[in-house]
Design an enzyme around this catalytic site. Sequence first.
Site, PDB file in Angstrom:
ATOM      1  N   LEU B  73       0.799  -1.229   0.000  1.00 12.87           N
ATOM      2  CA  LEU B  73       0.000   0.000   0.000  1.00 12.87           C
ATOM      3  C   LEU B  73       0.832   1.280   0.000  1.00 12.87           C
ATOM      4  O   LEU B  73       0.464   2.276   0.615  1.00 12.87           O
ATOM      5  CB  LEU B  73      -0.970   0.028   1.199  1.00 12.87           C
ATOM      6  CG  LEU B  73      -1.964  -1.123   1.309  1.00 12.87           C
ATOM      7  CD1 LEU B  73      -2.835  -0.961   2.561  1.00 12.87           C
ATOM      8  CD2 LEU B  73      -2.861  -1.225   0.079  1.00 12.87           C
ATOM      9  N   ASN B  99      -9.709   3.496  -4.257  1.00 11.46           N
ATOM     10  CA  ASN B  99      -9.552   2.399  -3.317  1.00 11.46           C
ATOM     11  C   ASN B  99      -9.061   2.981  -1.988  1.00 11.46           C
ATOM     12  O   ASN B  99      -8.151   3.795  -1.953  1.00 11.46           O
ATOM     13  CB  ASN B  99      -8.538   1.396  -3.894  1.00 11.46           C
ATOM     14  CG  ASN B  99      -8.396   0.149  -3.058  1.00 11.46           C
ATOM     15  OD1 ASN B  99      -7.758   0.156  -2.024  1.00 11.46           O
ATOM     16  ND2 ASN B  99      -8.976  -0.935  -3.523  1.00 11.46           N
ATOM     17  N   ASN B 127     -10.964  -1.304   0.805  1.00  9.51           N
ATOM     18  CA  ASN B 127     -10.032  -2.424   0.672  1.00  9.51           C
ATOM     19  C   ASN B 127      -9.860  -3.091   2.037  1.00  9.51           C
ATOM     20  O   ASN B 127      -9.027  -2.679   2.843  1.00  9.51           O
ATOM     21  CB  ASN B 127      -8.702  -1.872   0.138  1.00  9.51           C
ATOM     22  CG  ASN B 127      -7.654  -2.945  -0.046  1.00  9.51           C
ATOM     23  OD1 ASN B 127      -7.863  -4.114   0.285  1.00  9.51           O
ATOM     24  ND2 ASN B 127      -6.513  -2.550  -0.573  1.00  9.51           N
ATOM     25  N   CYS B 130      -6.221  -6.355   1.724  1.00  9.75           N
ATOM     26  CA  CYS B 130      -4.806  -6.339   1.338  1.00  9.75           C
ATOM     27  C   CYS B 130      -4.030  -7.306   2.231  1.00  9.75           C
ATOM     28  O   CYS B 130      -4.028  -7.159   3.452  1.00  9.75           O
ATOM     29  CB  CYS B 130      -4.206  -4.946   1.468  1.00  9.75           C
ATOM     30  SG  CYS B 130      -2.441  -4.970   1.067  1.00  9.75           S
ATOM     31  N   THR B 193      -5.946 -10.436  -3.913  1.00  7.52           N
ATOM     32  CA  THR B 193      -4.972 -11.505  -4.160  1.00  7.52           C
ATOM     33  C   THR B 193      -5.071 -12.632  -3.128  1.00  7.52           C
ATOM     34  O   THR B 193      -5.526 -12.430  -2.011  1.00  7.52           O
ATOM     35  CB  THR B 193      -3.539 -10.955  -4.114  1.00  7.52           C
ATOM     36  OG1 THR B 193      -3.362 -10.282  -2.864  1.00  7.52           O
ATOM     37  CG2 THR B 193      -3.286  -9.997  -5.258  1.00  7.52           C
TER      38      THR B 193
END
Lengths: 256, 304
Positions: B73, B99, B127, B130, B193
């Site tokens: 980030l 985001n 988000n 992450c 992810t």
Amino acid sequence: MKKFVHDFIVAFNNRLNSRHFILELQSPLPLPEIFPGQFVQVLVHNSPATFLRRPFSIHFVDYAKNTLSLLVQVRGEGTRHMGMLKPGETLNLVYPLGNFFSIPSSGKVLLVGGGAGVAPLMFMGDYLNRKNIRPDFLIGFRSADEVSQIDEYSKYGRVFLSTDDGSMGEKGFLTQHSVFSQSSFPYDHMYCCGPDAMMHAVAKLAAAKGSACEVSLENFMACGYGVCLCCITQTDKGNERVCVEGPVFDAARLRW
Amino acid sequence: MADLNINIAGIQFKNPVTTASGCFGYGEEFKEFYDLSLLGGIFVKAVTGSNRDGNKYPRMAETPSGMLNSVGLQNKGIDHFCSHIYPLIKDFNTRVIVNVSGSTISEYVEVAARINELENIPAIELNISCPNVKHGGMAFGTVPETATEVTRAVRDVYKKVLMVKLSPNVTSITEIAKAVTNGGADVITLINTLLGMAIDAETQRPVIATVTGGLSGPAIKPVALRMVWQVYKAVNIPIVGLGGIMNATDAIEFMLAGASVIQVGTANFIDPMAAPKIIEGINEYLDRHNIASARDIIGALKVS
């Protein structure tokens, strides 16, 4: 600077030795102006193991032939595949990427490269000559069987050579070359590309000799055009992207 | 020429193709390749409350049909975003969505409240997924109660369209989807992810500095499709789908599974022209199948 992405046609694949080859790639479009130190991102097809593009310094640009050349060292599946390319086959490039070496207005120049890291120095030598600057080269190889293109470099300046095993040129790492032990060091500007450890050592020598030094980094990167933020290096301005703010950095600015 | 317009939660997208956060910077870099107004939208890089330097190098490993990253980030924080980034992106002729990430609920709330004031940003993408930060991020997105809590807290201050981006690193994606829906989400984005790892056997060391990182690319596409499909059946709010979309066929598959809009992520790193090519390909597909509108394929998977 406008960037392009398209297929190039392989004009030549010239094997230099067991680990290195030169790909000369012809563009179907007129090449834009490219500067020494810039790089391309190569797409290697047909394998899950070569998912990302691979970055390569531009080794030479021939505007008359509309070609650019890459000096490649075989390291893994991607470079092995590239080594098997035949004339007429295509290779997709994103280019021209990154910043470039600064061109000095005066003073004496030494171009320092080790192994495949020597790649951008041929183009830099040519470019400097076109600006009426005649550089010297200091090039290090592992051994005599990997020494290549000395005649080519010699067109652009005097060449000093070292090999790790002493089989050609002076023995030892290039940082041990007698160029650095002269009583008065003649170079005002040094430009260096090669393994990190070598660039560290060269940058240190340059600082000690009072010479300006630019190094070209080759950090792992995904995109090559500034969006993934994977290739960062620490500088006096914090994290900078090797692919956009680099690959060429003033060594004094790096916190590596 | 099929009708590519998509409307989700009151936001009109000129086509269903957008670019994923963290894979497109703030759009500037791609102006050198194509006209950004071709895109349905741009989800810009995560913004946090204050400056984050991100993780140590190396941050990336190439893996079979994908890549692992641990960028962490990296961004200059909300003040810098409002003063320096917003002026550059506010007049893009496409939907620009921001985001939003944080380490604490109050950080999410602070950033969301600031972006609520930016006229040309019609939505945020929260988000909570992450995998590359020590505090916050994915921690909020893997427990239903905290997912509801952070969504609700942001909902209270954010008056425009609230999208929540989910982590696939959970036992039940539908539970999390329901949790954020209960918290007031208007749209669900999935997937972020997958937590992964790469090892260099020769050096006997991890390839990336943080040891683990987020896996993206075609390697995760089957997981992403499955999750989009499950969530499509479980909740009644629109879905933005992503995970390994490399071409128009991949994008169509996500829409058939239930995504109204898709995001192109890692593909931007390999082919900078990926997103415009996908728009063309979707159009060609719809024409070839005599489908009048892109809306007609959303969730149109024929299961029986």
